[in-house]
Design a protein around this motif. Structure first.
Motif, mmCIF file in Angstrom:
data_model
loop_
_atom_site.group_PDB
_atom_site.id
_atom_site.type_symbol
_atom_site.label_atom_id
_atom_site.label_comp_id
_atom_site.label_asym_id
_atom_site.label_seq_id
_atom_site.Cartn_x
_atom_site.Cartn_y
_atom_site.Cartn_z
ATOM 1 N N ALA A 173 0.857 -1.183 0.000
ATOM 2 C CA ALA A 173 0.000 0.000 0.000
ATOM 3 C C ALA A 173 0.887 1.225 0.000
ATOM 4 O O ALA A 173 1.871 1.295 0.742
ATOM 5 N N VAL A 174 0.587 2.183 -0.863
ATOM 6 C CA VAL A 174 1.378 3.408 -0.963
ATOM 7 C C VAL A 174 0.526 4.580 -0.495
ATOM 8 O O VAL A 174 -0.594 4.780 -0.972
ATOM 9 N N THR A 175 1.029 5.340 0.462
ATOM 10 C CA THR A 175 0.315 6.506 0.974
ATOM 11 C C THR A 175 1.067 7.777 0.572
ATOM 12 O O THR A 175 2.289 7.763 0.374
ATOM 13 N N GLY A 176 0.327 8.872 0.450
ATOM 14 C CA GLY A 176 0.938 10.149 0.115
ATOM 15 C C GLY A 176 0.059 11.302 0.556
ATOM 16 O O GLY A 176 -1.155 11.146 0.725
ATOM 17 N N ALA A 177 0.667 12.460 0.756
ATOM 18 C CA ALA A 177 -0.058 13.674 1.123
ATOM 19 C C ALA A 177 -0.323 14.480 -0.138
ATOM 20 O O ALA A 177 0.590 14.725 -0.933
ATOM 21 N N LYS A 216 -4.831 12.848 2.633
ATOM 22 C CA LYS A 216 -4.085 11.617 2.384
ATOM 23 C C LYS A 216 -4.790 10.744 1.361
ATOM 24 O O LYS A 216 -6.015 10.651 1.341
ATOM 25 N N MET A 217 -3.979 10.105 0.521
ATOM 26 C CA MET A 217 -4.480 9.092 -0.391
ATOM 27 C C MET A 217 -3.675 7.816 -0.192
ATOM 28 O O MET A 217 -2.459 7.872 0.067
ATOM 29 N N THR A 218 -4.356 6.701 -0.311
ATOM 30 C CA THR A 218 -3.711 5.395 -0.194
ATOM 31 C C THR A 218 -4.127 4.523 -1.357
ATOM 32 O O THR A 218 -5.310 4.453 -1.690
ATOM 33 N N ILE A 219 -3.163 3.886 -1.981
ATOM 34 C CA ILE A 219 -3.446 2.933 -3.037
ATOM 35 C C ILE A 219 -2.920 1.571 -2.598
ATOM 36 O O ILE A 219 -1.800 1.458 -2.107
ATOM 37 N N ARG A 220 -3.770 0.555 -2.720
ATOM 38 C CA ARG A 220 -3.362 -0.797 -2.370
ATOM 39 C C ARG A 220 -3.229 -1.617 -3.640
ATOM 40 O O ARG A 220 -4.133 -1.629 -4.485
ATOM 41 N N HIS A 253 -8.098 5.007 -1.994
ATOM 42 C CA HIS A 253 -8.928 5.637 -0.964
ATOM 43 C C HIS A 253 -8.359 7.019 -0.643
ATOM 44 O O HIS A 253 -7.146 7.201 -0.556
ATOM 45 N N ALA A 254 -9.255 7.981 -0.476
ATOM 46 C CA ALA A 254 -8.875 9.340 -0.089
ATOM 47 C C ALA A 254 -9.405 9.619 1.309
ATOM 48 O O ALA A 254 -10.526 9.245 1.649
ATOM 49 N N TYR A 255 -8.597 10.283 2.124
ATOM 50 C CA TYR A 255 -8.965 10.590 3.498
ATOM 51 C C TYR A 255 -8.882 12.105 3.717
ATOM 52 O O TYR A 255 -7.803 12.679 3.631
ATOM 53 N N GLY A 256 -10.027 12.735 3.962
ATOM 54 C CA GLY A 256 -10.051 14.163 4.239
ATOM 55 C C GLY A 256 -9.790 15.031 3.036
ATOM 56 O O GLY A 256 -9.353 16.179 3.184
ATOM 57 N N CYS A 257 -10.035 14.520 1.843
ATOM 58 C CA CYS A 257 -9.793 15.302 0.627
ATOM 59 C C CYS A 257 -11.066 16.009 0.165
ATOM 60 O O CYS A 257 -11.423 15.971 -1.019
ATOM 61 N N ASP A 258 -11.781 16.655 1.091
ATOM 62 C CA ASP A 258 -12.958 17.448 0.736
ATOM 63 C C ASP A 258 -12.493 18.767 0.123
ATOM 64 O O ASP A 258 -11.679 19.485 0.708
ATOM 65 N N LEU A 259 -12.996 19.078 -1.034
ATOM 66 C CA LEU A 259 -12.541 20.255 -1.761
ATOM 67 C C LEU A 259 -13.324 21.490 -1.338
ATOM 68 O O LEU A 259 -14.544 21.433 -1.164
ATOM 69 N N ASP A 293 -19.120 18.267 -10.454
ATOM 70 C CA ASP A 293 -17.756 18.786 -10.499
ATOM 71 C C ASP A 293 -16.898 18.108 -9.434
ATOM 72 O O ASP A 293 -15.749 17.725 -9.674
ATOM 73 N N ASP A 294 -17.456 18.017 -8.215
ATOM 74 C CA ASP A 294 -16.741 17.377 -7.114
ATOM 75 C C ASP A 294 -16.348 15.959 -7.486
ATOM 76 O O ASP A 294 -15.206 15.511 -7.278
ATOM 77 N N SER A 295 -17.302 15.221 -8.062
ATOM 78 C CA SER A 295 -17.027 13.837 -8.451
ATOM 79 C C SER A 295 -15.957 13.762 -9.523
ATOM 80 O O SER A 295 -15.042 12.911 -9.450
ATOM 81 N N ASP A 296 -16.033 14.655 -10.518
ATOM 82 C CA ASP A 296 -15.048 14.639 -11.606
ATOM 83 C C ASP A 296 -13.646 14.936 -11.089
ATOM 84 O O ASP A 296 -12.687 14.250 -11.445
ATOM 85 N N ILE A 297 -13.525 15.959 -10.245
ATOM 86 C CA ILE A 297 -12.211 16.335 -9.726
ATOM 87 C C ILE A 297 -11.658 15.244 -8.819
ATOM 88 O O ILE A 297 -10.483 14.862 -8.916
ATOM 89 N N SER A 298 -12.486 14.724 -7.929
ATOM 90 C CA SER A 298 -12.034 13.679 -7.012
ATOM 91 C C SER A 298 -11.596 12.430 -7.772
ATOM 92 O O SER A 298 -10.579 11.805 -7.444
ATOM 93 N N GLN A 299 -12.365 12.067 -8.796
ATOM 94 C CA GLN A 299 -12.013 10.884 -9.584
ATOM 95 C C GLN A 299 -10.696 11.086 -10.316
ATOM 96 O O GLN A 299 -9.855 10.185 -10.356
ATOM 97 N N GLU A 300 -10.512 12.289 -10.885
ATOM 98 C CA GLU A 300 -9.256 12.533 -11.595
ATOM 99 C C GLU A 300 -8.071 12.529 -10.633
ATOM 100 O O GLU A 300 -6.990 12.030 -10.965
ATOM 101 N N MET A 301 -8.251 13.067 -9.426
ATOM 102 C CA MET A 301 -7.178 13.042 -8.443
ATOM 103 C C MET A 301 -6.769 11.610 -8.118
ATOM 104 O O MET A 301 -5.573 11.297 -8.005
ATOM 105 N N GLU A 302 -7.749 10.723 -7.986
ATOM 106 C CA GLU A 302 -7.441 9.324 -7.718
ATOM 107 C C GLU A 302 -6.728 8.680 -8.906
ATOM 108 O O GLU A 302 -5.796 7.880 -8.731
ATOM 109 N N GLU A 303 -7.154 9.023 -10.118
ATOM 110 C CA GLU A 303 -6.518 8.474 -11.312
ATOM 111 C C GLU A 303 -5.063 8.937 -11.425
ATOM 112 O O GLU A 303 -4.170 8.151 -11.743
ATOM 113 N N VAL A 304 -4.829 10.227 -11.156
ATOM 114 C CA VAL A 304 -3.475 10.772 -11.227
ATOM 115 C C VAL A 304 -2.584 10.101 -10.185
ATOM 116 O O VAL A 304 -1.420 9.760 -10.457
ATOM 117 N N PHE A 305 -3.106 9.902 -9.006
ATOM 118 C CA PHE A 305 -2.347 9.249 -7.940
ATOM 119 C C PHE A 305 -1.968 7.825 -8.344
ATOM 120 O O PHE A 305 -0.813 7.407 -8.210
#
Length: 282
Positions: free
Chosen positions: A141-145, A169-173, A210-216, A233-245
């Motif tokens: 699992a990789v975590t990042g700020a 924080k985001m975590t990818i397993r 998974h994103a933790y506390g990433c409310d825009l 918009d929130d869904s689109d941005i959040s999804q792209e952030m997860e994809e980029v991560f």
């Protein structure tokens, strides 16, 4: 939830492989970005032919894996590889902001860090003089700020901060992800034998983000035509952030492992070519 995970996985695979930058923060003080470079070896001395029957193909590769430094958590439930010297950077398409990921760490579940990765394949082709090897990570699992920045904010409004989010924080397993290596000899200009390696990410059997506390904040949204548009918009941005991560972590792990394994792969190839390898000062 499982359906959304696989949708994210497929979307991430479709993104361009090139992340805007993977920065090694500790490499230089004068450049915001620098390429990952290989460790410097004082010299390589090629001597008499080596009896390669005494060594398995994967011996040096496995030794390098086992010697990679890991740090135990205070709870003892996992070990970790510290990637805090590296950062990911990518402009977003769904909003005019730059996404940065820092303080990254690879978590290795379990009370022991042994066997967190294994050599699934190590094969030398004497006809092509090529070493093919493959590492598989059992479960990491990789975590990042994460932070979003509007680089032009001070120009638009000097009173408006460039930082649009606090660190979240985001975590990818990744389960059974890995890295494949192709190592081949080449002639250097001096006439000596050199080695080059190409690394490729091996897609995992299971992936989740998974994103933790990433409310825009509301200032991130570009639309003003009602709650439904804002949710979209929130869904689109959040999804792209997860994809980029996800995409950035794939690239980072590949480059990181190529750097860590370079010497072992080079030595293994040279040994299979019939040489012994030793190190000494010039």
């Amino acid at each position: 939830m499982a359906g959304r995970v696989w949708i994210l996985f497929l979307l991430a695979i479709s993104l361009p492989d090139k992340i805007s930058s993977i920065t090694n923060i500790n490499k230089t003080e004068n450049s915001a970005e620098s390429r990952i470079t290989s460790p410097t070896v004082s010299s390589i001395i090629i001597s008499v032919p080596y009896d390669k029957n005494q060594h398995q193909c994967s011996y040096r590769i496995e030794s390098t894996i086992n010697s990679m430094s890991t740090r135990r958590s205070s709870s003892g439930h996992y070990s970790s590889l510290d990637l805090s010297g590296y950062a990911l950077h990518q402009p977003l398409r769904s909003a005019p902001y730059e996404m940065y990921v820092t303080d990254m760490r690879v978590k290795i579940p379990g009370r022991t860090s042994n066997n967190w990765a294994r050599v699934e394949q190590c094969r030398f082709d004497p006809t092509m003089s090529t070493l093919q090897s493959r590492l598989i990570f059992r479960d990491i699992a990789v975590t990042g700020a994460v932070k979003l920045y509007d680089e032009n904010a001070p120009l638009k409004n000097p009173l408006r901060p460039s930082t649009m989010t606090d660190k979240c924080k985001m975590t990818i397993r990744l389960r059974r992800a890995g890295v494949g290596f192709t190592t081949v000899p080449r002639r250097a200009r001096t006439g000596a034998v050199a080695v080059s390696t190409t690394a490729t990410f091996i897609e995992p059997q299971f992936v989740s983000v998974h994103a933790y506390g990433c409310d825009l904040p509301s200032s991130v949204y570009q639309r003003t035509d009602g709650p439904e548009a804002r949710d979209r918009d929130d869904s689109d941005i959040s999804q792209e952030m997860e994809e980029v991560f996800l995409k950035g972590i794939r690239t980072l792990i590949t480059n990181y492992m190529e750097k860590e394994m370079e010497q072992a792969l080079r030595d293994t190839l040279m040994i299979n070519l019939g040489y012994s390898v030793s190190y000494g000062k010039r």
